[in-house]
Design an enzyme around this catalytic site. Structure first.
Site, short mmCIF file in Angstrom:
data_model
loop_
_atom_site.label_atom_id
_atom_site.label_comp_id
_atom_site.label_asym_id
_atom_site.label_seq_id
_atom_site.Cartn_x
_atom_site.Cartn_y
_atom_site.Cartn_z
N SER A 151 0.84 -1.19 0.00
CA SER A 151 0.00 0.00 0.00
C SER A 151 0.89 1.26 0.00
O SER A 151 1.74 1.41 -0.87
CB SER A 151 -0.95 -0.03 1.20
OG SER A 151 -1.95 0.94 1.08
N ARG A 221 -11.94 6.97 9.29
CA ARG A 221 -11.44 5.60 9.31
C ARG A 221 -12.48 4.63 8.76
O ARG A 221 -12.15 3.70 8.03
CB ARG A 221 -11.06 5.21 10.73
CG ARG A 221 -10.64 3.77 10.91
CD ARG A 221 -9.40 3.44 10.12
NE ARG A 221 -8.88 2.12 10.50
CZ ARG A 221 -7.86 1.52 9.92
NH1 ARG A 221 -7.24 2.13 8.91
NH2 ARG A 221 -7.43 0.34 10.33
N ASP A 317 -8.60 -6.48 -5.04
CA ASP A 317 -8.20 -5.15 -4.55
C ASP A 317 -8.70 -4.11 -5.54
O ASP A 317 -8.19 -3.98 -6.65
CB ASP A 317 -6.67 -5.10 -4.44
CG ASP A 317 -6.16 -3.78 -3.87
OD1 ASP A 317 -6.97 -2.85 -3.66
OD2 ASP A 317 -4.95 -3.68 -3.63
N HIS A 350 -7.95 -5.20 -0.64
CA HIS A 350 -6.66 -4.54 -0.45
C HIS A 350 -5.94 -5.03 0.79
O HIS A 350 -4.71 -5.16 0.81
CB HIS A 350 -6.88 -3.03 -0.37
CG HIS A 350 -5.62 -2.24 -0.21
ND1 HIS A 350 -4.65 -2.16 -1.18
CD2 HIS A 350 -5.15 -1.48 0.82
CE1 HIS A 350 -3.65 -1.41 -0.77
NE2 HIS A 350 -3.93 -0.99 0.45
N ASP A 351 -6.68 -5.32 1.85
CA ASP A 351 -6.07 -5.74 3.11
C ASP A 351 -5.42 -7.12 3.04
O ASP A 351 -4.81 -7.57 4.02
CB ASP A 351 -7.11 -5.74 4.23
CG ASP A 351 -7.05 -4.47 5.08
OD1 ASP A 351 -6.18 -3.62 4.81
OD2 ASP A 351 -7.88 -4.34 6.00
#
Length: 372
Positions: A151, A221, A317, A350-351
């Site tokens: 990232s 967040r 992602d 993405h994580d």
């Protein structure tokens, strides 16, 4: 090798600087908080710099001092892992602009004796890399066997050979991009506006009152966290299941499990992160455009380096999709750089780079072992 050296030492250093920033300011002094694992070989050839993402920190493989949770990349860094303190001298520094000990808006402005707040200069990814280079100079690390990151960490891993072409032998870039798209910038702007709309933000001068803009930061967040996940992952984990109730409340409590999950993610984040740092680091990511820094052509960024590159993307992602990694690979090919690329399958979006992934570990381990 002592246990301390093997499993990590937390340190901070104040370097006199000055550090010339892309925005034109000179920053002095420069505080850098960092951790090291393992020992530097006699020839200095085994150093690996691990770069963290937006909300990460230097605690890559050791317990976090605030949350008590294990380091954010213990799946990748540690004894018997691809980045192993028995073989490597591992360095992870809190980025410039962050809030875990490195210079940022929450740190003290030496001119006033008070927190910088919004007087802290706007910084870039390349500024973060220059600060890391200052740290490596202090540690006596002339060159890196590899720089590794996912990232925003991947942005730094790309910027390193472009900024210091003679100091890096390899770069591992995971789930990343060479520039932010309009969509990336848009999501970050939503988060920044949420922070700045919180009455407690007070133009960034909230430190003395001890009442930070936690509501705004939590919303920021929450919005960002959605981009780190995939629709399939969210559906599998939560679906439309209700949260600890048999029927809808016909109100605005967290009826759905996914709502409760996001609220928890937002609130817990405010315990360990500074709102102003969130503004500064998201701005640095939005400004990142490696091609723009090199005459508008991405291949130019890599022409001066002999570094080898390993790029990894994930098929779910959508924040930094595989097409972004392919664009980097095309530029690397055009520059004549040695590059390998793989797209891995994962339901986690993405994580995925932070989660259990034997395939990712095999790719990184194999690549690093091939670097001489």
């Amino acid at each position: 090798m002592s246990d301390d050296a093997r499993f990590g030492l937390s340190r901070s250093i104040t370097l006199p600087g000055p550090l010339r920033l892309d925005g034109g300011n000179l920053l002095s002094p420069v505080d850098i908080a960092y951790e090291t694992y393992g020992s530097l070989d006699a020839d200095g050839g085994n150093a690996i710099l691990v770069c963290h993402a937006l909300t990460g920190d230097q605690h890559v493989a050791s317990d976090h001092p605030i949350t008590g949770k294990p380091g954010w990349w213990t799946r990748m860094v540690g004894p018997g892992k691809p980045i192993d303190p028995a073989r490597h001298f591992i360095i992870c520094a809190n980025v410039l602009g962050s809030c875990m000990g490195s210079s940022g808006p929450a740190s003290i402005n030496p001119a006033t004796g008070k927190p910088w707040g919004m007087d802290f200069p706007v910084i870039t990814i390349r500024d973060m890399v220059r600060a890391q280079a200052m740290l490596l100079d202090h540690l006596g690390v002339g060159s890196l066997r590899a720089v590794v990151g996912g990232s925003m960490g991947g942005m730094q891993a790309l910027s390193w050979p472009a900024t210091f072409p003679d100091r890096v032998r390899a770069a591992v870039v995971i789930a990343s991009t060479a520039r932010h798209t309009a969509q990336n910038i848009a999501f970050h702007e939503v988060g920044r506006q949420a922070v700045m709309a919180d009455p407690c933000w007070q133009g960034g001068n909230y430190y003395a009152a001890g009442d930070p803009p936690t509501a705004g930061l939590a919303v920021a967040r929450m919005a960002a966290h959605i981009t780190y996940l995939s629709e399939a992952g969210l559906t599998e984990k939560f679906g439309r299941r209700l949260q600890a109730r048999e029927a809808k409340s016909f109100g605005f409590d967290a009826d759905f499990q996914v709502e409760s999950y996001l609220r928890h993610q937002g609130i817990s984040f405010t315990d360990r992160f500074d709102a102003n740092s969130y503004l500064y680091i998201t701005r640095a990511m939005d400004y990142f455009d490696l091609a723009e820094e090199h005459g508008g052509m991405l291949a130019n960024a890599f022409r001066a380096t002999a570094a080898r590159f390993c790029l990894v993307s994930f098929d779910t992602d959508w924040l930094y999709p595989t097409s972004e990694s392919r664009s980097i690979v095309h530029a690397l090919n055009a520059s004549g750089a040695a590059a390998s690329f793989v797209e891995l399958s994962s339901p986690y979006g993405h994580d995925a780079f932070l989660l259990e992934s034997p395939e990712l570990n095999r790719v990184v381990d194999g690549f690093l072992r091939s670097v001489t």
